[in-house]
Design a protein around this motif. Structure first.
Motif, short mmCIF file in Angstrom:
data_model
loop_
_atom_site.label_atom_id
_atom_site.label_comp_id
_atom_site.label_asym_id
_atom_site.label_seq_id
_atom_site.Cartn_x
_atom_site.Cartn_y
_atom_site.Cartn_z
N ALA A 29 0.85 -1.19 0.00
CA ALA A 29 0.00 0.00 0.00
C ALA A 29 0.89 1.24 0.00
O ALA A 29 2.09 1.17 0.29
N HIS A 30 0.28 2.36 -0.34
CA HIS A 30 0.98 3.64 -0.22
C HIS A 30 0.48 4.27 1.08
O HIS A 30 -0.63 4.77 1.16
N ASN A 31 1.32 4.21 2.10
CA ASN A 31 1.00 4.57 3.48
C ASN A 31 0.27 3.42 4.16
O ASN A 31 -0.92 3.48 4.45
N ASN A 32 1.01 2.36 4.42
CA ASN A 32 0.45 1.16 5.04
C ASN A 32 0.17 1.36 6.52
O ASN A 32 -0.46 0.51 7.14
N LEU A 33 0.63 2.46 7.08
CA LEU A 33 0.24 2.78 8.44
C LEU A 33 -1.27 2.96 8.51
O LEU A 33 -1.90 2.68 9.53
N PHE A 34 -1.86 3.41 7.40
CA PHE A 34 -3.31 3.60 7.31
C PHE A 34 -4.00 2.33 6.86
O PHE A 34 -4.83 1.76 7.57
N ASP A 35 -3.67 1.85 5.67
CA ASP A 35 -4.37 0.68 5.13
C ASP A 35 -4.10 -0.57 5.96
O ASP A 35 -5.02 -1.38 6.19
N GLY A 36 -2.85 -0.75 6.41
CA GLY A 36 -2.53 -1.92 7.23
C GLY A 36 -3.24 -1.88 8.56
O GLY A 36 -3.64 -2.92 9.10
N ALA A 37 -3.41 -0.67 9.13
CA ALA A 37 -4.11 -0.54 10.40
C ALA A 37 -5.60 -0.85 10.24
O ALA A 37 -6.20 -1.50 11.10
N ILE A 38 -6.20 -0.41 9.15
CA ILE A 38 -7.62 -0.74 8.89
C ILE A 38 -7.77 -2.25 8.79
O ILE A 38 -8.69 -2.85 9.37
N LEU A 39 -6.89 -2.86 8.03
CA LEU A 39 -6.95 -4.30 7.84
C LEU A 39 -6.85 -5.03 9.18
O LEU A 39 -7.57 -6.01 9.43
N SER A 40 -5.95 -4.54 10.05
CA SER A 40 -5.73 -5.19 11.34
C SER A 40 -6.80 -4.82 12.36
O SER A 40 -7.41 -5.70 12.98
N PHE A 41 -7.04 -3.51 12.55
CA PHE A 41 -7.95 -3.06 13.61
C PHE A 41 -9.41 -3.39 13.31
O PHE A 41 -10.17 -3.73 14.21
N ILE A 42 -9.82 -3.27 12.04
CA ILE A 42 -11.24 -3.40 11.69
C ILE A 42 -11.58 -4.82 11.22
O ILE A 42 -12.64 -5.35 11.55
N PHE A 43 -10.67 -5.44 10.46
CA PHE A 43 -10.98 -6.74 9.88
C PHE A 43 -10.17 -7.89 10.49
O PHE A 43 -10.32 -9.04 10.04
N ASN A 44 -9.31 -7.57 11.47
CA ASN A 44 -8.50 -8.59 12.14
C ASN A 44 -7.69 -9.43 11.15
O ASN A 44 -7.54 -10.63 11.30
N VAL A 45 -7.17 -8.76 10.13
CA VAL A 45 -6.34 -9.42 9.12
C VAL A 45 -4.91 -8.94 9.30
O VAL A 45 -4.64 -7.74 9.33
N LYS A 46 -3.98 -9.90 9.42
CA LYS A 46 -2.57 -9.57 9.66
C LYS A 46 -1.71 -10.27 8.61
O LYS A 46 -1.36 -11.43 8.77
N PRO A 47 -1.36 -9.55 7.55
CA PRO A 47 -0.53 -10.14 6.48
C PRO A 47 0.84 -10.56 6.99
O PRO A 47 1.34 -10.05 8.00
N LYS A 48 1.44 -11.46 6.26
CA LYS A 48 2.79 -11.94 6.61
C LYS A 48 3.80 -10.79 6.59
O LYS A 48 4.63 -10.66 7.47
N VAL A 49 3.69 -9.95 5.56
CA VAL A 49 4.66 -8.87 5.36
C VAL A 49 3.91 -7.61 4.94
O VAL A 49 2.92 -7.67 4.22
#
Length: 638
Positions: free
Chosen positions: A88-108
């Motif tokens: 992502a471009h700014n994964n602090l945002f997209d990665g946090a949504i994925l983790s905080f909202i959808f409980n998805v934690k990618p490998k990398v």
């Protein structure tokens, strides 16, 4: 080893892993946006809503998904995230949504914003729109502007379709940008990006809100008492009268002098003379806001017109974060936050300067806890800048002192005072330490005098003595002075590269290459000095380069400082990558790495960390590296 975190590092990922490029579009409105709120506040807010997301798997077609939370969750659950790299471009945002909202934690986690900052420098402009233009990838749309104030249920079908096309285009641009940025990008830096982002998206540390609530009540009581004292001292009937008096630089400076607090000073760009450094952006005034005396903090808060001191605001913010995240503490760090590549604070939470001297203010650090049944380990690279400086300069006798485990601060103080100085002579050793750590980058005697006077245990020395200290340092460390001169020459070459001149190494170790682009570091990244030129607009000519803060003056000593800090950051970064093969780094502060481990394995884990942080990097043969560390039940206690 504890955790066996190595399974989650990039170095253990196979080439068969999928790259999932993702971009979320979310509800925003006046007063509810990332310009008003931190990323964590925004995502955790009850107002937060995902409108949809676009996703691309490897080189496949990009698809847009919109619908209820359950529908979006179902789409995401179809992906094997344990074998996926999220781009992502700014994964602090997209990665946090994925983790905080959808409980998805990618490998990398991969991030083109982070990569661009490292490749082009922090001042080059890292927005997707600007980078798309820089690489001629296409044009970023503007449809997001039409979505202001619209929740998912407010979109007409055709509007949602256009929004989806916009989002898909962002994903395509991000994927294309990654193809460009990843060419030759240092693998170790990808690992650091991943580790840094996961400190935020997969938080480990926790907040002791009960301790902070008690401290907040204390702070507010202290504040009432201090304000009453301030009003009496200034003969004012109310806070507005106090503020009016403190708005005057002269009156504020007089009050500081009355309180025996050194008034911060700076060189006036207009006259070249010393003047008060009391503007809200001046480093000296910023330091006053964090003064160990709460009364001085209150003075600054009233002068600024704010209702809270920095400590009060920080405590409130920590309590809020803990409440929204079920006591977890996401750590927002900006990878490549500084000109030299060092991490910096982000999301209005700066973990790089939490108070640690004052027992009461240390409540913030004491409130940071490991998970139940674990301890926090804090290992710090000892005197890393001082060691790199003399190694790079080739000041071998001082390098040998470090290598032999001698007390370098006492050694220098012994030369200064012409008598043996040990730790039993705290003031003399303090002078030796301050000179050793502060004079290597060309600090003048006036700044040295101020530092000696205002830092504990303190040494109030006359002008002549401070001038002598500078001379003694430069006589003893003559190789450092030669390195300043070499860096002055490097500036001249970079500003106007001589025809036919080949890039060349500067300093010892052949690890820093002077090139027409800038200074090439051993990790493959550069220190840039954009638009560097010799400026003669002032009474004395100097080199200046362009930055987001305007034109910055630069000379050999400050170049040495840049290089040393950049190398120190690379050393710590390499150490973090090595440690991450077995333990999960949960925070980094300056030259320290913080991890957690089960209590029964604490000593084993600490020994492992200290062993890794005592190794010299392969590119720095002979660099004497060492560290110190401890583990405890709270961050403040280690």
């Amino acid at each position: 080893m504890p955790h066996n975190y190595g399974d989650n590092t990039i170095s253990n990922c196979s080439n068969s892993m999928k790259v999932i490029t993702l971009d979320f579009e979310t509800f925003y409105d006046t007063g509810f946006s990332l310009s008003r709120l931190t990323t964590e506040e925004y995502i955790r807010s009850p107002q937060f809503q995902v409108i949809g997301f676009a996703m691309k798997i490897n080189e496949g077609s990009t698809k847009w998904y919109s619908g209820s939370h359950e529908e979006l969750q179902a789409v995401l659950d179809e992906v094997d995230w344990d074998e996926a790299m999220l781009l992502a471009h700014n994964n602090l945002f997209d990665g946090a949504i994925l983790s905080f909202i959808f409980n998805v934690k990618p490998k990398v986690l991969l991030d083109t914003l982070c990569m661009a900052r490292a490749i082009h420098g922090v001042d080059a402009g890292g927005s997707l729109a600007k980078l798309a233009i820089r690489y001629n990838l296409g044009e970023k749309g503007t449809e997001v502007l039409d979505a202001k104030g619209k929740r998912l249920e407010d979109f007409e079908e055709h509007e949602l379709h256009r929004y989806g096309m916009y989002c898909k285009n962002d994903v395509e641009l991000t994927y294309k940008l990654f193809q460009q940025l990843s060419k030759g990008f240092p693998f170790s830096e990808l690992e650091l990006i991943d580790l840094t982002l996961k400190m935020y998206t997969e938080p480990t540390l926790e907040v002791d809100d009960a301790l902070l609530i008690d401290r907040l009540e204390e702070v507010r009581e202290e504040k009432k008492s201090l304000l009453g004292s301030l009003m009496a001292r200034l003969e004012c009937e109310d806070e507005e009268c106090v503020r009016a008096k403190l708005a005057s630089n002269k009156q504020f400076a007089e009050l500081l002098e009355e309180l025996k607090v050194p008034v911060p000073m700076k060189e006036s760009p207009a006259t070249g003379k010393q003047t008060f450094a009391l503007a809200k952006t001046d480093e000296g005034f910023i330091a006053l806001q964090e003064h160990e005396n709460s009364f001085i903090q209150e003075l600054c808060a009233v002068r600024l017109g704010t209702k809270s001191t920095i400590e009060e605001s920080r405590i409130e913010r920590f309590i809020g974060i803990g409440a929204r995240n079920k006591t977890k503490l996401p750590i927002p760090l900006k990878y490549y936050g500084a000109h030299t590549g060092r991490w910096s604070g982000s999301d209005k939470v700066n973990f790089q300067n939490l108070p640690s001297r004052d027992k009461k203010k240390k409540a913030l650090k004491n409130a940071i806890l490991p998970p139940d049944g674990e301890v926090i380990m804090n290992v710090d690279s000892s005197q890393i800048e001082a060691r790199i400086l003399v190694w790079l300069a080739g000041q071998q006798e001082v390098v040998d002192q470090f290598k032999n485990g001698e007390d370098v601060y006492s050694n220098f103080a012994s030369v200064v005072y012409e008598k043996p100085v040990t730790k039993e002579n705290p003031v003399e050793r303090f002078v030796g330490k301050t000179c050793t750590l502060g004079l290597g980058y060309g600090t003048g005697w006036t700044k040295l005098q101020h530092t000696l006077k205002t830092s504990p245990p303190g040494a109030d020395l006359p002008d002549e003595e401070c001038q002598r200290l500078v001379k003694v340092y430069r006589d003893v460390n003559y190789k450092v002075i030669e390195l300043w001169k070499d860096c002055d020459d490097a500036l001249a070459n970079i500003s106007s590269w001589p025809e036919g001149k080949a890039p060349y190494y500067i300093g010892q170790g052949k690890c820093v290459l002077v090139t027409p682009k800038g200074l090439l570091l051993p990790n493959g990244l550069y220190i840039y000095y954009p638009e560097l030129h010799w400026d003669t607009s002032e009474s004395r000519g100097k080199y200046k380069y362009k930055s987001r803060r305007g034109r910055i003056s630069i000379w050999g000593g400050s170049v040495v400082e840049n290089i040393v800090q950049a190398l120190a950051r690379i050393v710590v970064g390499e150490q973090m990558v090595a440690i991450a093969k077995k333990l999960k780094p949960v925070l980094t502060v300056h030259d320290a790495i913080i991890c957690t481990a089960p209590k029964e394995q604490a000593q084993e884990a600490l020994d492992f960390m200290m062993a890794e942080m005592s190794k010299a990097p392969t590119w720095a043969e002979g660099l004497p590296i060492t560290c110190e560390g401890a583990y405890a039940d709270t961050y403040g206690d280690c």
